[in-house]
Design a protein around this motif. Structure first.
Motif, PDB file in Angstrom:
ATOM      1  N   VAL A  29      -7.259   1.090   5.467  1.00 25.98           N
ATOM      2  CA  VAL A  29      -6.203   0.217   5.980  1.00 25.98           C
ATOM      3  C   VAL A  29      -6.774  -0.864   6.884  1.00 25.98           C
ATOM      4  N   ILE A  34      -6.499   9.000   5.445  1.00 27.75           N
ATOM      5  CA  ILE A  34      -6.141   7.650   5.864  1.00 27.75           C
ATOM      6  C   ILE A  34      -7.192   7.188   6.859  1.00 27.75           C
ATOM      7  N   LEU A  53       0.904   4.696  -2.549  1.00 21.55           N
ATOM      8  CA  LEU A  53       0.574   6.005  -1.985  1.00 21.55           C
ATOM      9  C   LEU A  53       1.675   7.025  -2.247  1.00 21.55           C
ATOM     10  N   ALA A  98      -6.736   6.244   1.680  1.00 18.04           N
ATOM     11  CA  ALA A  98      -6.220   4.912   1.971  1.00 18.04           C
ATOM     12  C   ALA A  98      -7.083   4.268   3.045  1.00 18.04           C
ATOM     13  N   ASN A 135       2.726   3.527   8.341  1.00 16.90           N
ATOM     14  CA  ASN A 135       3.423   3.462   7.054  1.00 16.90           C
ATOM     15  C   ASN A 135       2.710   4.263   5.971  1.00 16.90           C
ATOM     16  N   CYS A 136       1.387   4.288   6.020  1.00 18.08           N
ATOM     17  CA  CYS A 136       0.624   5.085   5.048  1.00 18.08           C
ATOM     18  C   CYS A 136       0.848   6.580   5.289  1.00 18.08           C
ATOM     19  N   LEU A 141       0.807  -1.216   0.000  1.00 20.36           N
ATOM     20  CA  LEU A 141       0.000   0.000   0.000  1.00 20.36           C
ATOM     21  C   LEU A 141       0.848   1.278   0.000  1.00 20.36           C
ATOM     22  N   PRO A 142       1.856   1.423   0.856  1.00 20.57           N
ATOM     23  CA  PRO A 142       2.663   2.644   0.833  1.00 20.57           C
ATOM     24  C   PRO A 142       3.389   2.877  -0.489  1.00 20.57           C
ATOM     25  N   ASP A 157       0.245  -0.335   9.976  1.00 13.79           N
ATOM     26  CA  ASP A 157      -0.084  -0.017   8.583  1.00 13.79           C
ATOM     27  C   ASP A 157      -0.490   1.446   8.438  1.00 13.79           C
TER      28      ASP A 157
END
Length: 347
Positions: free
Chosen positions: A51, A142, A37, A49, A77-78, A33-34, A74
């Motif tokens: 998550v 997010i 992004l 996002a 990290n996003c 995912l990151p 998570d």
């Protein structure tokens, strides 16, 4: 007449800005995912996002068990992927304490900050993420898939079951189905309204890349999220993993990945699939840390088309840190090309 011309100019500017900033909702978790992004931030997309909150391993798992909040890893990290902060500040946020620091061993500073803010705001993870997003100057949204930590349950094809995302792969048995459950058995997992609205209002919904059973399906198995993904008018794009995963997708083709998603939601909801056709070097096969990856996902064009999917196949591999990853820039190039063609069809 002059007022009409101003109105037309204003409308034209809105349309132009919409083309420059498409609404893209990405659903997943883990390391994939990151990657997307970061590239979407560079393109200045209007990004949301969503998550997973079923992670129960590592620092995130320890924090969720002690404080009873959604696992923050998570989300952290996003945030890093969508933040324009200078690299030193990001390094501080991502710093993980050494294993010999007994009390903090293995914890990332960002996880502790998210946990602290959540507690400060009355266990409201959405408010905590909003405040931290403002502090980190994040241009986008997010959202945790649910406002509480969820428990993943896997049922294997032999009828046995296992609870907990981190335990699933250890059994090395074919999986029949996964579901998610609230720790309070009287409650049904429910997403915030903003999560569902983001999916329904998007120009494109991107699913993956990420672990099929432990990063992607835990989101889609929340009833209202799965329903929204099936009902949205947005283009639904699935980015298939490059490598299979131990205890999850061993011997899978790309069509097998899609078939599992469709079977879980009871509908062929994926419009387009991005698949890699570049060969992974032999030295990267079955050589990953903790044996997380096994072999390359096999390409099955006919199997994908039989499920009604448009297929985008090309070379998407990026080799780094002894691992096999998607080349985020190449993937997002295809995302924008697909968005452009989709818009032209709809006009």
């Amino acid at each position: 007449m002059e007022m009409e011309e101003k109105d037309q100019t204003f409308i034209s500017e809105i349309k132009t800005n919409k083309r420059k900033s498409p609404k893209i909702t990405v659903i997943g978790g883990g390391t994939g995912l990151p990657v997307l992004l970061r590239q979407l931030r560079k393109r200045k997309a209007d990004v949301t996002a969503i998550v997973t909150v079923a992670d129960d391993g590592g620092s995130s798992g320890v924090i969720r068990d002690y404080i009873n909040i959604v696992p923050p890893g998570d989300i952290r990290n996003c945030m890093i992927a969508l933040s324009p902060m200078e690299s030193m500040k990001k390094e501080i946020f991502q710093y993980r304490f050494n294993s010999d620091d007994k009390f903090f061993a293995g914890h990332a500073i960002g996880n502790l900050i998210i946990a602290a803010l959540t507690e400060m705001k009355g266990n409201n993870i959405f408010e905590a993420v909003r405040i931290l997003s403002d502090m980190m100057q994040i241009d986008g949204h997010i959202y945790p898939a649910a406002e509480e930590p969820l428990l993943l349950k896997a049922t294997f094809k032999d009828g046995t079951e296992v609870l907990g995302e981190s335990h699933l792969a250890k059994y090395r048995k074919p999986i029949e189905r996964v579901t998610v459950h609230s720790y309070d058995e009287t409650k049904k997992p429910t997403p915030a309204k903003a999560v569902v609205d983001a999916i329904l209002e998007s120009d494109m919904v991107v699913i993956g890349p990420g672990s099929l059973y432990t990063s992607i399906l835990p989101n889609l198995m929340i009833e209202d999220i799965g329903k929204a993904v099936c009902e949205t008018k947005a283009e639904v794009l699935y980015i298939c993993n490059i490598m299979t995963q131990l205890g999850e997708t061993e011997h899978f083709t790309d069509a097998d990945h899609v078939r599992v998603l469709h079977e879980h939601l009871g509908k062929n909801f994926i419009d387009t699939v991005i698949v890699n056709t570049e060969s992974v070097p032999d030295e990267y096969l079955n050589q990953q840390k903790n044996e997380e990856y096994l072999y390359q996902v096999k390409y099955d064009f006919n199997g994908l088309r039989e499920q009604g999917c448009h297929v985008i196949s090309s070379e998407f591999i990026q080799l780094k840190d002894s691992g096999v990853y998607h080349d985020g820039a190449k993937v997002i190039d295809e995302v924008y090309t697909l968005l452009s063609s989709t818009n032209q069809r709809m006009q």
